[in-house]
Design a protein around this motif. Structure first.
Motif, mmCIF file in Angstrom:
data_model
loop_
_atom_site.group_PDB
_atom_site.id
_atom_site.type_symbol
_atom_site.label_atom_id
_atom_site.label_comp_id
_atom_site.label_asym_id
_atom_site.label_seq_id
_atom_site.Cartn_x
_atom_site.Cartn_y
_atom_site.Cartn_z
ATOM 1 N N ALA A 127 -85.011 25.726 -28.396
ATOM 2 C CA ALA A 127 -84.593 25.624 -29.803
ATOM 3 C C ALA A 127 -84.050 24.253 -30.142
ATOM 4 O O ALA A 127 -84.225 23.768 -31.263
ATOM 5 N N SER A 128 -83.382 23.627 -29.216
ATOM 6 C CA SER A 128 -82.786 22.311 -29.502
ATOM 7 C C SER A 128 -83.041 21.365 -28.334
ATOM 8 O O SER A 128 -83.317 21.794 -27.209
ATOM 9 N N ALA A 129 -82.920 20.085 -28.607
ATOM 10 C CA ALA A 129 -83.128 19.075 -27.570
ATOM 11 C C ALA A 129 -81.969 19.086 -26.570
ATOM 12 O O ALA A 129 -80.836 19.421 -26.921
ATOM 13 N N PHE A 130 -82.264 18.683 -25.334
ATOM 14 C CA PHE A 130 -81.206 18.572 -24.315
ATOM 15 C C PHE A 130 -81.661 17.571 -23.249
ATOM 16 O O PHE A 130 -82.840 17.204 -23.144
ATOM 17 N N THR A 131 -80.686 17.135 -22.459
ATOM 18 C CA THR A 131 -80.946 16.169 -21.379
ATOM 19 C C THR A 131 -80.291 16.681 -20.107
ATOM 20 O O THR A 131 -79.170 17.211 -20.143
ATOM 21 N N PHE A 132 -80.960 16.491 -18.972
ATOM 22 C CA PHE A 132 -80.376 16.897 -17.688
ATOM 23 C C PHE A 132 -80.738 15.849 -16.640
ATOM 24 O O PHE A 132 -81.745 15.121 -16.768
ATOM 25 N N ASN A 133 -79.876 15.743 -15.617
ATOM 26 C CA ASN A 133 -80.080 14.761 -14.554
ATOM 27 C C ASN A 133 -80.837 15.372 -13.375
ATOM 28 O O ASN A 133 -80.553 16.485 -12.951
ATOM 29 N N VAL A 134 -81.771 14.597 -12.827
ATOM 30 C CA VAL A 134 -82.529 14.990 -11.635
ATOM 31 C C VAL A 134 -82.271 13.939 -10.566
ATOM 32 O O VAL A 134 -82.372 12.727 -10.828
ATOM 33 N N THR A 135 -81.955 14.394 -9.361
ATOM 34 C CA THR A 135 -81.653 13.468 -8.260
ATOM 35 C C THR A 135 -82.644 13.686 -7.124
ATOM 36 O O THR A 135 -82.814 14.807 -6.627
ATOM 37 N N ALA A 136 -83.311 12.606 -6.730
ATOM 38 C CA ALA A 136 -84.209 12.631 -5.572
ATOM 39 C C ALA A 136 -83.500 12.002 -4.393
ATOM 40 O O ALA A 136 -82.625 11.144 -4.550
ATOM 41 N N ALA A 137 -83.886 12.421 -3.151
ATOM 42 C CA ALA A 137 -83.254 11.925 -1.922
ATOM 43 C C ALA A 137 -81.745 12.102 -1.987
ATOM 44 O O ALA A 137 -80.965 11.209 -1.599
ATOM 45 N N ALA A 138 -81.303 13.250 -2.501
ATOM 46 C CA ALA A 138 -79.876 13.515 -2.694
ATOM 47 C C ALA A 138 -79.117 13.428 -1.376
ATOM 48 O O ALA A 138 -79.528 13.970 -0.358
ATOM 49 N N GLY A 139 -77.989 12.718 -1.425
ATOM 50 C CA GLY A 139 -77.130 12.599 -0.254
ATOM 51 C C GLY A 139 -77.569 11.552 0.736
ATOM 52 O O GLY A 139 -76.897 11.337 1.752
ATOM 53 N N SER A 140 -78.669 10.870 0.481
ATOM 54 C CA SER A 140 -79.146 9.836 1.414
ATOM 55 C C SER A 140 -78.865 8.456 0.839
ATOM 56 O O SER A 140 -78.436 8.308 -0.304
ATOM 57 N N ALA A 141 -79.117 7.454 1.661
ATOM 58 C CA ALA A 141 -78.912 6.076 1.204
ATOM 59 C C ALA A 141 -79.893 5.701 0.099
ATOM 60 O O ALA A 141 -79.672 4.747 -0.648
ATOM 61 N N ASN A 142 -80.988 6.467 -0.034
ATOM 62 C CA ASN A 142 -82.012 6.157 -1.042
ATOM 63 C C ASN A 142 -81.876 7.034 -2.290
ATOM 64 O O ASN A 142 -82.804 7.099 -3.095
ATOM 65 N N GLU A 143 -80.726 7.685 -2.432
ATOM 66 C CA GLU A 143 -80.532 8.597 -3.557
ATOM 67 C C GLU A 143 -80.773 7.898 -4.889
ATOM 68 O O GLU A 143 -80.354 6.770 -5.113
ATOM 69 N N LYS A 144 -81.474 8.623 -5.791
ATOM 70 C CA LYS A 144 -81.755 8.054 -7.106
ATOM 71 C C LYS A 144 -81.718 9.160 -8.154
ATOM 72 O O LYS A 144 -82.324 10.213 -7.973
ATOM 73 N N THR A 145 -80.963 8.908 -9.242
ATOM 74 C CA THR A 145 -80.812 9.902 -10.308
ATOM 75 C C THR A 145 -81.337 9.353 -11.624
ATOM 76 O O THR A 145 -81.087 8.192 -11.981
ATOM 77 N N LEU A 146 -82.065 10.211 -12.345
ATOM 78 C CA LEU A 146 -82.576 9.830 -13.664
ATOM 79 C C LEU A 146 -82.355 10.974 -14.649
ATOM 80 O O LEU A 146 -82.471 12.145 -14.274
ATOM 81 N N PRO A 147 -82.047 10.634 -15.890
ATOM 82 C CA PRO A 147 -81.932 11.685 -16.916
ATOM 83 C C PRO A 147 -83.319 12.055 -17.456
ATOM 84 O O PRO A 147 -84.168 11.184 -17.652
ATOM 85 N N ILE A 148 -83.519 13.328 -17.671
ATOM 86 C CA ILE A 148 -84.763 13.824 -18.258
ATOM 87 C C ILE A 148 -84.447 14.394 -19.629
ATOM 88 O O ILE A 148 -83.615 15.302 -19.752
ATOM 89 N N SER A 149 -85.076 13.872 -20.664
ATOM 90 C CA SER A 149 -84.817 14.327 -22.026
ATOM 91 C C SER A 149 -85.914 15.278 -22.486
ATOM 92 O O SER A 149 -87.110 14.985 -22.332
ATOM 93 N N VAL A 150 -85.472 16.416 -23.049
ATOM 94 C CA VAL A 150 -86.408 17.434 -23.535
ATOM 95 C C VAL A 150 -86.208 17.584 -25.037
ATOM 96 O O VAL A 150 -85.084 17.804 -25.509
#
Length: 448
Positions: A127-150
Motif C-alpha cells: 500500500a505504501s512505499a518503504f525501505t529496508f536494509n540488506v546485508t551481505a557477508a554479514a559479520g565478516s570483514a567483507n560485510e556490506k549493507t545497502l538500502p532497498i527502496s520499494v
C-alpha cells in the motif's frame, strides 16, 4: 574526314582476315598462358603440402617436452579415478603425477540464506512505499549493507528484482509455500564461511529467519591424524600438484583417488600424429604419380624436392626404430602409409611406459625437425621451392602481358592496313562500274 569501314562490300572481308591472321600469331603466346596456368597449379599444390607439414609438426610437438619454457608434453597426461563418484570426483592437470589419495568428506560448502516469515499472494501489492536494509557477508570483514527502496503499489516480484540488481552478490527468489502464496528467500551467490545474509525486520516483509549459515567444505586427507582441508566451495584445488578434488556428498567412508597416466588420451595424440603423417604422405604420393595409359601426371610430378621430403618422412617410420615402433602399434606399410593400433600401443605403454616414451619422443623429434626443415618460413625446402615458382609465375605473367600488348598493337596495325586496302578496292570497283556504264552508252549510240 574519316570514312566508316563496312567490311566485305567488295567481296574482300578485311575484318575476318585480320581475325584469322591474329589467331595464328597469338598461338606463339600460348606457351606463356600455359606456363602461367601450370605455375599457379604447382604453387597451390606446394602451399597445400606446406600447410600439411606445419600441422604435422604441431602434432609432433605434443610429445616433445619444452625444456626452455618449462612446458608439458603428452606424456604428462593423467586421469583420476574415484572409488565413489557420488562422494567425490577429481580432475588432473598436466602437472599431476601418478599417485593415490584417500580421504573422507566431512562437510559440504553452504551459502548463507534467510527467508521471510510473512507470505504474500502473487497478486498482492504494498500500500505504501518503504525501505529496508540488506546485508551481505554479514559479520565478516567483507560485510556490506545497502538500502532497498520499494515503491507503493509494488509487489513481491519487484522486491526480488531490486535485491538481484543490488550488486551485493545475492540471489532472491519467490518460493511458493502454498498454491498462489509465496515467501521471500534470499541467499548468497557464493558459498563458504562469511557468506551470511541479514535483512532488516519491521517492514511489510515481516521478520526474517536464517535458513542456512555459510560454511566451508571440509575433507580429511589420510584419516585421523592426517590433513584437515577446507574450501569455501566444494572444489579443492591442487590438493597435490595438478589434482583438483570436488566433493559431492558427506561420507564417513574413505574415498580413494588413483592418479594414473592416461594411456588412452596419449594414444589419441599418437593417432593424431600418424593421421597427419598419412595426410602428407598421401598428398605426395598422389601428386607425384604419372598415368602412362592416360598420359596424365599429378600436380607434383617431377618435383625432386617433394620426392626428397617424401623419402625422408617415410624413413622416419621405416628406419632403424621400425621394429620398436611396430611393437608399440605403429607400422610402416608397403603402400607408403603408416598404420596405428591404439590397443597395442596402450598395452605397450602400460607394460613399459619409459621405453614407449623414449621411442616415441625420438620419433616425434625427428618428425618435428623434418617439419621445420620443410616448412620453415625463411628457408624451408618447400618454402624455397614455392618462392622459386612464384618468381617463375611472375615471369610468365610479365611475358604474357607484354605479348598481349604487342598483339593488340599488331591487330590495330593490320586492321588499319586492310581497311585502307579495302577502301582502295572499293574505289577501284566504283571507277570500273562507271567506266563500264560509259562504254555501254557509247556502244548503244554507235548502233543507232
Amino acid at each position: 574526314m574519316s570514312s566508316m569501314q563496312v567490311s566485305g562490300l567488295t567481296g574482300f572481308d578485311s575484318a575476318n582476315m585480320v581475325q584469322q591472321l591474329m589467331s595464328v600469331e597469338r598461338l606463339s603466346g600460348k606457351r606463356y598462358s600455359d606456363g602461367q596456368k601450370a605455375s599457379n597449379t604447382l604453387i597451390s599444390a606446394l602451399q597445400g603440402l606446406n600447410t600439411q607439414f606445419k600441422s604435422l609438426g604441431e602434432a609432433a610437438k605434443a610429445f616433445i617436452p619444452d625444456t626452455v619454457l618449462g612446458g608439458t608434453s603428452a606424456w604428462q597426461t593423467t586421469t583420476a579415478t574415484s572409488s565413489n563418484k557420488d562422494v567425490a570426483t577429481a580432475v588432473t592437470a598436466s602437472t599431476a603425477t601418478p599417485t593415490s589419495l584417500s580421504f573422507t568428506v566431512d562437510q559440504m560448502a553452504a551459502a548463507g540464506s534467510v527467508k521471510s516469515a510473512a507470505t504474500f499472494a502473487s497478486t498482492a501489492t504494498f500500500a505504501s512505499a518503504f525501505t529496508f536494509n540488506v546485508t551481505a557477508a554479514a559479520g565478516s570483514a567483507n560485510e556490506k549493507t545497502l538500502p532497498i527502496s520499494v515503491a507503493a503499489g509494488a509487489g513481491l516480484a519487484d522486491v526480488v528484482d531490486q535485491i538481484n540488481k543490488s550488486g551485493l552478490g545475492l540471489q532472491a527468489n519467490m518460493v511458493q509455500v502454498a498454491p498462489g502464496t509465496y515467501g521471500l528467500q534470499v541467499s548468497s551467490s557464493a558459498t563458504g564461511v562469511g557468506t551470511d545474509v541479514t535483512i532488516e525486520s519491521g517492514t511489510p516483509l515481516g521478520d526474517f529467519t536464517t535458513v542456512t549459515t555459510g560454511q566451508d567444505a571440509k575433507i580429511q586427507l589420510g584419516g585421523v591424524g592426517g590433513f584437515a582441508l577446507s574450501s569455501p566451495s566444494n572444489t579443492f584445488k591442487d590438493v597435490v600438484p595438478g589434482v583438483t578434488i570436488t566433493a559431492q556428498s558427506v561420507s564417513a567412508t574413505p574415498v580413494r583417488l588413483d592418479i594414473k597416466a592416461d594411456s588412452s588420451s596419449i594414444g589419441d595424440k599418437v593417432k593424431a600424429l600418424i593421421d597427419a603423417a598419412n595426410t602428407a604422405l598421401k598428398t605426395m604420393a598422389d601428386g607425384t604419380k604419372y598415368n602412362p595409359d592416360k598420359k596424365t601426371a599429378g600436380s607434383l610430378n617431377g618435383e625432386s624436392t617433394v620426392r626428397d621430403v617424401q623419402y625422408r618422412l617415410q624413413s622416419i617410420f621405416s628406419g632403424s626404430s621400425a621394429g620398436q615402433l611396430a611393437s608399440m602399434g605403429v607400422e610402416f606399410q608397403k603402400d607408403g602409409t603408416v598404420t596405428f593400433d591404439k590397443a597395442k600401443f596402450e598395452a605397450a605403454y602400460v607394460r613399459d611406459p619409459k621405453a614407449v616414451e623414449a621411442t616415441f619422443t625420438d620419433t616425434a623429434t625427428k618428425v618435428s625437425d623434418l617439419s621445420k626443415q620443410t616448412s620453415n618460413s625463411a628457408d624451408g625446402y618447400l618454402t624455397v621451392r614455392i618462392q622459386g615458382e612464384q618468381s617463375q609465375l611472375k615471369d610468365y605473367t610479365d611475358r604474357l602481358t607484354d605479348f598481349n600488348e604487342r598483339m593488340s598493337l599488331r591487330e590495330s596495325a593490320l586492321s588499319k592496313q586492310f581497311s585502307t586496302l579495302e577502301a582502295l578496292l572499293s574505289k577501284m570497283q566504283s571507277q570500273g562500274q562507271w567506266l563500264s556504264g560509259q562504254l555501254a552508252a557509247l556502244s548503244a549510240s554507235n548502233s543507232k
